[in-house]
Design an enzyme around this catalytic site. Sequence first.
Site, mmCIF file in Angstrom:
data_model
loop_
_atom_site.group_PDB
_atom_site.id
_atom_site.type_symbol
_atom_site.label_atom_id
_atom_site.label_comp_id
_atom_site.label_asym_id
_atom_site.label_seq_id
_atom_site.Cartn_x
_atom_site.Cartn_y
_atom_site.Cartn_z
ATOM 1 N N ASN A 220 42.162 30.984 40.743
ATOM 2 C CA ASN A 220 43.047 31.731 40.964
ATOM 3 C C ASN A 220 43.690 31.899 41.458
ATOM 4 O O ASN A 220 42.844 31.144 42.869
ATOM 5 C CB ASN A 220 43.668 32.907 40.339
ATOM 6 C CG ASN A 220 42.226 33.965 40.869
ATOM 7 O OD1 ASN A 220 42.867 34.360 42.151
ATOM 8 N ND2 ASN A 220 42.186 34.187 40.211
ATOM 9 N N ASP A 288 38.479 34.849 33.743
ATOM 10 C CA ASP A 288 38.016 36.222 32.714
ATOM 11 C C ASP A 288 37.851 34.977 31.885
ATOM 12 O O ASP A 288 36.963 35.565 30.671
ATOM 13 C CB ASP A 288 39.939 36.732 32.134
ATOM 14 C CG ASP A 288 40.752 37.544 32.586
ATOM 15 O OD1 ASP A 288 39.879 38.470 32.687
ATOM 16 O OD2 ASP A 288 41.945 37.536 32.553
ATOM 17 N N LYS A 298 29.458 15.198 38.127
ATOM 18 C CA LYS A 298 30.681 15.186 37.961
ATOM 19 C C LYS A 298 30.810 14.718 36.383
ATOM 20 O O LYS A 298 30.408 13.610 36.266
ATOM 21 C CB LYS A 298 31.443 14.229 39.134
ATOM 22 C CG LYS A 298 32.571 14.185 38.930
ATOM 23 C CD LYS A 298 33.200 13.252 40.241
ATOM 24 C CE LYS A 298 34.100 13.243 39.937
ATOM 25 N NZ LYS A 298 35.630 12.629 40.896
HETATM 26 N N1 CTP Z 1 37.974 42.844 36.306
HETATM 27 C C1 CTP Z 1 36.801 42.465 36.492
HETATM 28 N N2 CTP Z 1 36.614 41.817 35.696
HETATM 29 C C2 CTP Z 1 36.788 40.763 34.906
HETATM 30 C C3 CTP Z 1 37.738 40.939 35.312
HETATM 31 C C4 CTP Z 1 39.089 41.951 35.571
HETATM 32 O O1 CTP Z 1 35.908 43.799 36.904
HETATM 33 N N3 CTP Z 1 36.637 39.978 34.245
HETATM 34 C C5 CTP Z 1 38.956 43.485 36.778
HETATM 35 C C6 CTP Z 1 39.778 43.083 38.457
HETATM 36 O O2 CTP Z 1 39.188 43.688 39.603
HETATM 37 C C7 CTP Z 1 41.031 44.605 38.213
HETATM 38 C C8 CTP Z 1 40.889 45.041 37.017
HETATM 39 O O3 CTP Z 1 40.040 44.728 36.165
HETATM 40 O O4 CTP Z 1 40.646 45.849 39.273
HETATM 41 C C9 CTP Z 1 42.178 44.408 35.814
HETATM 42 O O5 CTP Z 1 42.188 43.672 36.104
HETATM 43 P P1 CTP Z 1 43.261 42.383 35.241
HETATM 44 O O6 CTP Z 1 43.296 40.892 36.041
HETATM 45 O O7 CTP Z 1 44.782 43.306 35.603
HETATM 46 O O8 CTP Z 1 42.991 42.702 33.827
HETATM 47 P P2 CTP Z 1 42.368 41.700 32.753
HETATM 48 O O9 CTP Z 1 41.120 42.582 32.327
HETATM 49 O O10 CTP Z 1 42.597 40.176 33.129
HETATM 50 O O11 CTP Z 1 43.547 42.581 32.168
HETATM 51 P P3 CTP Z 1 44.433 40.820 31.337
HETATM 52 O O12 CTP Z 1 44.883 39.585 32.383
HETATM 53 O O13 CTP Z 1 44.822 41.194 30.072
HETATM 54 O O14 CTP Z 1 45.689 42.073 32.180
#
Ligand code: CTP
Length: 408
Positions: A220, A288, A298
């Site tokens: 990302n 995620d 590859k």
């Molecule tokens: N976070 C984490 N591990 C993950 C996803 C998120 O530790 N696998 C942590 C991020 O570092 C941040 C918080 O969770 O502190 C929220 O991340 P965010 O991307 O806003 O939330 P998501 O859990 O991914 O939820 P969504 O994508 O549904 O908003």
Amino acid sequence: MTHKVLLIIGGGIAAYKSLLLIRELARRDIETQVILTKGGEEFVTPLSAGALSGKTVFTDLWDMTPTVEGEAEMGHIELSRSADMIIVAPATANLMSRAAHGVADDLATTTLLATDTRVLYAPAMNVRMWEAAATQRNVQTLRNDGALFIGPDVGDMACGEYGPGRMSEPDAIADAVQGALMGDMSLDGLRAEKPLAGRKAIVTAGPTREAIDPVRYISNHSSGRQGYAIAQALVDQGAEVTLVTGPTSLPVPLGVSTVRIESALDMLAAVEAALPSDIFISVAAVADWRPAKPQDKKVPKPKGDVPPLEMVENPDILSSICGSASRPTLCIGFAAQTHDVVELAKSKRLRKDCDWIVANDVSGDVMGGADNAVTLITQDTEETWARVDKRAIARQLAGRIGEVFKDA
Ligand code: CTP
């Protein structure tokens, strides 16, 4: 914001590298004002240093003959106060010895004595001079007074010997300067009370990369800036900080121990390895999902077909640290939202069981940008901070954390 540094070029053969340093600093948007010592003038000329820095080069305490408009009033005090930090490169044994003893018998040493900002020394000298007990004593004295050091590097030297004594390369010095400038460089800041002294903090930052095969990945836009700035701000408050970071192009903040990782699984393992800790701040933009079966080789492009990509969920690092047996006292998450920012962040705080959450409106150009607009949500408060520089947000957050631990 453009930073300004004062570069003192001492009398050593490495002085030619300091001319390249001026260029490396300019590339990083850092302006350089040069002081050339008498010894330095034996190796490089005021003309070349002036041409590269675009500013008058000062050489003599008694004869500061400024030619650049607006600098007519500049004496050694103003000179030392106008810079965000001072770099001494090459730092000779003699120059460091005089600075360590508070001698002020030329423009360079007078400026070093008068400064209110921190000084980075890049030593360069013969290996025996570097290893001499007197030099090592002087280095220690300067360190005790708040000085920073880079190098010397080990290698072949102009005098024909081998060992530590070579001045660090200009790009390495420029990176160190850039990293240092992310923090509080004032001597007052250094001496200020440190509410987080003796506290450990773990900060995650940047993106993660989830491998598809050895050359392809999913990631990302996170730049890591906010997390790096928080790591630095916590160090400035006295904390011992481990920064677990995904791939970024940022310089490592000064005084932070940095663990570089790629994937979410690596990040979780690195955070767990850094426990126990008093504070955990999860700023990383963790992917995620990850490809279910990353390939060792590859993946060839199949004719006509788009290969299917099966994904599995990554662990939620913040949730698992908040739920672990060695949960840090204060766990802080970030919530990147594009809409209903505060409401969604509040429910995220409860879902992830963290103490505070910083709601981050990423609907504009925040991701990868320099500014951030946030709302800090705690167990029972909610405050919105103006859209400011990510470093200002970091300092504000570190200040709030400092208040929690000050009297604890
Ligand atoms: N976070 C984490 N591990 C993950 C996803 C998120 O530790 N696998 C942590 C991020 O570092 C941040 C918080 O969770 O502190 C929220 O991340 P965010 O991307 O806003 O939330 P998501 O859990 O991914 O939820 P969504 O994508 O549904 O908003």
